[in-house]
Design a protein around this motif. Structure first.
Motif, mmCIF file in Angstrom:
data_model
loop_
_atom_site.group_PDB
_atom_site.id
_atom_site.type_symbol
_atom_site.label_atom_id
_atom_site.label_comp_id
_atom_site.label_asym_id
_atom_site.label_seq_id
_atom_site.Cartn_x
_atom_site.Cartn_y
_atom_site.Cartn_z
ATOM 1 N N GLY A 178 0.802 -1.221 0.000
ATOM 2 C CA GLY A 178 0.000 0.000 0.000
ATOM 3 C C GLY A 178 0.827 1.259 0.000
ATOM 4 N N HIS A 179 2.081 1.157 0.458
ATOM 5 C CA HIS A 179 2.946 2.336 0.456
ATOM 6 C C HIS A 179 3.425 2.709 -0.944
ATOM 7 C CE1 HIS A 179 4.161 2.198 4.981
ATOM 8 N NE2 HIS A 179 2.852 2.119 4.790
ATOM 9 N N PHE A 180 3.193 1.823 -1.921
ATOM 10 C CA PHE A 180 3.588 2.135 -3.286
ATOM 11 C C PHE A 180 2.481 2.857 -4.057
ATOM 12 C CE2 PHE A 180 6.553 -1.186 -2.138
ATOM 13 C CZ PHE A 180 7.730 -0.787 -2.758
ATOM 14 N N ARG A 181 1.335 3.040 -3.462
ATOM 15 C CA ARG A 181 0.226 3.729 -4.106
ATOM 16 C C ARG A 181 0.397 5.233 -3.957
ATOM 17 N NH1 ARG A 181 -4.272 0.947 -5.381
ATOM 18 N NH2 ARG A 181 -5.515 2.844 -5.052
ATOM 19 N N GLY A 182 -0.008 5.959 -4.981
ATOM 20 C CA GLY A 182 0.180 7.401 -4.958
ATOM 21 C C GLY A 182 -0.673 8.095 -3.925
ATOM 22 N N ASP A 183 -1.884 7.566 -3.666
ATOM 23 C CA ASP A 183 -2.750 8.241 -2.701
ATOM 24 C C ASP A 183 -2.280 8.058 -1.267
ATOM 25 O OD1 ASP A 183 -3.231 5.568 -2.503
ATOM 26 O OD2 ASP A 183 -5.369 5.667 -2.990
ATOM 27 N N TYR A 184 -1.275 7.206 -1.013
ATOM 28 C CA TYR A 184 -0.752 7.063 0.340
ATOM 29 C C TYR A 184 0.096 8.265 0.733
ATOM 30 C CZ TYR A 184 2.281 5.501 4.121
ATOM 31 O OH TYR A 184 2.976 5.410 5.300
ATOM 32 N N HIS A 185 0.720 8.876 -0.223
ATOM 33 C CA HIS A 185 1.622 9.995 0.052
ATOM 34 C C HIS A 185 0.817 11.284 0.163
ATOM 35 C CE1 HIS A 185 5.100 7.431 -0.893
ATOM 36 N NE2 HIS A 185 4.351 6.958 -1.884
ATOM 37 N N PRO A 186 0.947 11.997 1.256
ATOM 38 C CA PRO A 186 0.172 13.236 1.435
ATOM 39 C C PRO A 186 0.795 14.443 0.740
ATOM 40 C CG PRO A 186 1.511 12.817 3.370
ATOM 41 C CD PRO A 186 1.760 11.659 2.434
ATOM 42 N N SER A 187 1.765 14.251 -0.106
ATOM 43 C CA SER A 187 2.477 15.358 -0.728
ATOM 44 C C SER A 187 1.554 16.122 -1.668
ATOM 45 C CB SER A 187 3.689 14.834 -1.500
ATOM 46 O OG SER A 187 4.304 15.871 -2.218
ATOM 47 N N ASP A 188 1.762 17.443 -1.726
ATOM 48 C CA ASP A 188 1.016 18.276 -2.664
ATOM 49 C C ASP A 188 1.595 18.192 -4.068
ATOM 50 O OD1 ASP A 188 -0.538 19.129 -0.552
ATOM 51 O OD2 ASP A 188 0.814 20.801 -0.087
ATOM 52 N N ASN A 189 2.754 17.606 -4.234
ATOM 53 C CA ASN A 189 3.407 17.486 -5.528
ATOM 54 C C ASN A 189 3.512 15.996 -5.864
ATOM 55 O OD1 ASN A 189 4.396 20.444 -5.760
ATOM 56 N ND2 ASN A 189 5.148 19.756 -3.771
ATOM 57 N N ARG A 190 2.813 15.602 -6.880
ATOM 58 C CA ARG A 190 2.781 14.187 -7.221
ATOM 59 C C ARG A 190 2.586 14.023 -8.719
ATOM 60 N NH1 ARG A 190 -2.228 11.768 -4.215
ATOM 61 N NH2 ARG A 190 -1.451 13.128 -2.574
ATOM 62 N N MET A 191 2.885 12.831 -9.190
ATOM 63 C CA MET A 191 2.722 12.494 -10.590
ATOM 64 C C MET A 191 1.983 11.164 -10.696
ATOM 65 S SD MET A 191 5.635 12.076 -13.554
ATOM 66 C CE MET A 191 5.204 11.673 -15.249
ATOM 67 N N THR A 192 0.925 11.157 -11.478
ATOM 68 C CA THR A 192 0.127 9.962 -11.694
ATOM 69 C C THR A 192 0.257 9.538 -13.154
ATOM 70 O OG1 THR A 192 -1.451 10.688 -10.016
ATOM 71 C CG2 THR A 192 -2.167 8.945 -11.510
ATOM 72 N N VAL A 193 0.652 8.291 -13.368
ATOM 73 C CA VAL A 193 0.841 7.770 -14.714
ATOM 74 C C VAL A 193 -0.221 6.714 -14.973
ATOM 75 C CG1 VAL A 193 2.428 6.660 -16.323
ATOM 76 C CG2 VAL A 193 3.303 8.196 -14.570
ATOM 77 N N THR A 194 -1.047 6.934 -15.988
ATOM 78 C CA THR A 194 -2.105 5.975 -16.316
ATOM 79 C C THR A 194 -1.547 4.758 -17.038
ATOM 80 O OG1 THR A 194 -3.669 7.801 -16.519
ATOM 81 C CG2 THR A 194 -4.316 5.699 -17.484
#
Length: 779
Positions: free
Chosen positions: A12-28
């Motif tokens: 679960g720590h590899f999921r993007g929504d786990y990180h509370p950072s305001d700067n993130r990148m989501t790759v479809t």
């Protein structure tokens, strides 16, 4: 994660929504493949990846995150450099890995000779599509961030690792990065301004303590000054010491000697800055930036004293400012066939200084329309005036004053050479009463500096201004050159007695102005020279002496003709231009609410931009810490080879109006003005005016008016009239010698001045004045 909460064993720590950072990148979608192979003497890695439909969310806090990454890099760089040095020391001693390896591997399993392998890496990346969301309110769910559509980006990387052999210690490897940004188009709205201002604020005010961190060079230097046992603690028990060749190898470690080359190609792209934000009262003014195509090449070797360079070639860049609902561009500008090269050579030792060079070449064209000036007013009210409302307070004066400036001797003076050529410059201006075009061909700028003295030279081949319309005409200047020399106050040696020397040399300057088909002004000014220089030689000998500032103008002969009856009409056309500017301002008030708000400020309240500039000026000003007073003597000289001014006037007496012509002639004019001290140490000014001769002639036979109507140059006619007057003057002298009776029917006047007899001119009245000298001492 930096806070240590990341657990690689938890999926679960590899999921993007786990990180509370305001700067993130989501790759479809992402496709990757990699291959690793090992051969004798080489270790190869090949990787390829492509991503589509990715989303990158950024907030101004990205500046803080980048700061933490850079800080972490500097901390890790110290440990990596130490490990590398220990490794190379062990290799230089025994031809095998150092103790960092023997700690975990049995001594019997280590080969007697380590086989060197060179790392080869080839990678390619492709970002097919993606969006960038810029948000300055990441916690607000109702806020809609600005969205930018990224173009397709291609990236190719080739890396050749450094050789670990001591004999090839200078080989730090090479890294080649080739990139391409394909065609794109984006529109940026004013809502992005708070994001940019907040980002700049964080960058400016973030502590830069990592910039003072320990570098690899510092570690190598400190290790060279310590025993070998300190370099390899685990091998200190072995009876061996590090020899000189090994120390030299450590000092030239491959780390930091990597040769990096970066190339970037940008295809056709367009960026639009719009004033539309969805709010009421916002105009549709927009600034478009169009990039045709171009590329850049940069080469650098970080951590070394080798040359760094960057060069580029751009097909064309265009800028246009207009309202979306109109086809009229208020402002246009373009640069075509642009090329530049910049090279930097760092200092190799204390006896040499860093050197930089820059070469630039292009052609520029621009245009301005007054009837679309309201677009400029609306755009600047949003993107220039409003941006200062989001400004942040600067550092306090106390904090700035506590910073001790570096002394001149502690900073290497940069020597540089710059040459820039603009092949041609074209500037079109459209006004209600005229259309003018300024053409400069070419403009060359040269400047050189050794850190103590700077030389600047600017030359213009031909300058031509041509206008058509109700006001028409042309102005031409040839061979205009300016040169200056400035000696820095930090110079160790006083090469000359002057700190600033400025010289301007201008060739012939001619012009004509017409109102429809009537020429109202024409002039010709011969070559002129202007000089400005200071002299500190007297003060260098005696501190009680004052330096001298000299300003001198040596102008050639000026010949000009003015038609006075048309001047009121010319002023009326200028009033028409000013009236159009006022109409454009009224139009901007109707279209733009921010512009109305800026104009509605009280008269005593400065604008946000002005207030920010004033605050910065007050912060930069420091109280005087010295009571030294310096007086400067001023010497100004003005010399004119001569003036001939012709004026057409209309005589309405006696029936029909008649056009008469007055010609005023002034000989050599010399004006000297000096500012100095008298015997009582009071400042005084001394002015002296010397006029060789003055003469005026009144022609009432209408010949100049006829010549003007026929299109003949009055200046050329004046020259012919001078030759005719000389011939008549000789004829008069011959007739006087023979006591020949004079014709009483012709209007004539004999004027004696300075002992010379004036010329006999039929149908004219002339007056000549003697030499004029005036001097006055002003307290």
């Amino acid at each position: 994660m930096a806070d240590g909460r990341f657990d690689q064993g938890n999926s679960g720590h590899f999921r993007g929504d786990y990180h509370p950072s305001d700067n993130r990148m989501t790759v479809t979608t992402i496709h990757s493949e990699a291959e690793i192979s090992s051969e004798v003497g080489s270790w190869k890695v090949s990787a390829h990846s492509s991503a589509s439909d990715f989303e990158l969310v950024l907030s101004p806090s990205i500046a803080d995150d980048v700061h933490r990454l850079v800080h972490m890099y500097h901390r890790g760089k110290t440990h990596i450099a130490q490990l590398e040095e220990e490794y190379r020391v062990g290799l230089a001693k025994f031809g095998q890995p150092d103790s960092t390896v023997t700690r975990y591997v049995e001594q019997s399993s280590i080969p007697s000779k380590l086989a060197a392998q060179q790392i080869l890496v080839k990678m390619s990346f492709t970002f097919n599509s993606g969006d960038v969301l810029l948000s300055h309110k990441p916690r607000d769910k109702t806020y809609k961030p600005d969205r930018l559509k990224l173009p397709t980006i291609s990236l190719w990387v080739d890396y050749v690792g450094a050789s670990i052999s001591v004999d090839d210690a200078d080989d730090g490897g090479s890294l080649i990065i080739n990139s391409a940004v394909h065609e794109s188009q984006n529109t940026i709205l004013p809502t992005i301004i708070p994001f940019i201002v907040d980002l700049v604020r964080r960058i400016r005010h973030h502590p830069n303590d990592f910039a003072n961190g320990v570098t690899t060079k510092d570690i190598v230097t400190s290790r060279n000054a310590t025993p070998a046992s300190a370099l390899a603690p685990a091998m200190s028990a072995e009876p061996s010491t590090v020899g000189v060749p090994a120390l030299e190898a450590i000092a030239h470690a491959p780390t930091g000697r990597l040769k990096v080359q970066f190339t970037l190609r940008i295809d056709h792209s367009k960026l639009v800055l719009s004033c539309e934000s969805g709010l009421e009262g916002m105009s549709d003014a927009c600034l478009s930036l169009t990039w045709s195509s171009g590329g850049f090449v940069a080469s650098i070797s970080p951590g070394t004293n080798e040359t760094a360079s960057i060069s580029g070639s751009i097909t064309g860049v265009e800028i246009g400012l207009q309202h979306r609902h109109t086809n009229k561009n208020c402002l246009t500008a373009s640069a075509k066939d642009m090329a530049f090269t910049a090279v930097y050579c760092p200092s190799t030792n204390q006896e040499t200084q860093p050197v930089a060079s820059f070469v630039f070449d292009t052609s520029i064209s621009a245009g301005f329309r007054l009837d679309a000036y309201n677009a400029w007013l609306c755009f600047m009210a949003v993107w220039a005036d409003d941006v200062w409302r989001f400004g942040t307070p600067a550092k306090s004066v106390a904090a700035e004053s506590d910073t001790t400036p570096a002394t001149a001797g502690s900073v290497d003076r940069l020597a540089y050479a710059v040459i820039a050529r603009v092949r041609n410059i074209g500037f079109d201006v459209t006004l209600p009463v005229t259309q003018a075009k300024l053409q400069i061909d070419p403009l060359i700028i040269r400047t050189t500096s050794d850190g103590a003295q700077t030389d600047l030279a600017i030359s213009v081949g031909t300058l031509n201004l041509h206008a058509i319309g109700e006001i028409s005409g042309d102005i031409t200047s040839r061979n205009l050159a300016m040169s200056s020399t400035r000696q820095s106050t930090r110079a160790d040696d006083n090469r000359t007695s002057s700190t600033v020397v400025l010289a301007i040399n201008g060739g012939d300057f001619t012009g004509n102005a017409y109102l429809e088909d009537i020429r109202i002004v024409q002039f010709h000014l011969a070559s002129t020279k202007v000089t400005l220089a200071d002299d500190w030689s007297a003060r260098d000998v005696n501190l009680d002496e004052d330096p001298v500032l000299a300003f001198e103008i040596n102008a050639g002969k000026l010949v000009s003709v003015v038609k006075l009856p048309e001047i009121p009409r010319l002023l009326g056309l200028f009033y028409k231009i000013m009236q159009e500017a006022e109409n454009q301002e009224a139009r901007a008030k109707q279209l733009s609410k921010p512009f109305r708000q800026n104009k509605a400020r009280k008269a005593g309240q400065p604008s946000a931009l002005t207030a920010a500039l004033l605050q910065k000026a007050r912060k930069a000003s420091l109280p005087e810490t010295t009571s030294c007073q310096l007086r400067i003597k001023q010497v100004m000289k003005l010399g004119i080879a001569g003036v001939e001014l012709g004026m057409f006037v209309v005589d309405t007496e006696g029936g029909a109006p008649k056009e008469d012509f007055y010609l005023f002639k002034v000989g050599t004019v010399n004006v000297n003005f000096s500012r100095k001290q008298n015997d009582q140490s009071h400042p005084v000014r001394d002015i002296e005016v010397d006029i060789d001769a003055a003469e005026w002639t009144y022609y009432h036979d209408g010949r100049f008016g006829k010549a003007e109507r026929s299109g003949q140059s009055i200046i050329e006619l004046i020259k012919l009239k001078h030759e005719e007057d000389k011939r008549k003057s000789l004829k008069v002298k011959e007739d006087s010698a023979k006591d020949k009776p004079q014709d009483k029917k012709a209007a004539r006047t004999r004027i004696f001045a300075g002992g010379d007899q004036a010329a006999y001119v039929p149908h004219a009245v002339s007056q000549r004045f003697p030499v004029f000298v005036w001097s006055k001492l002003i307290d």
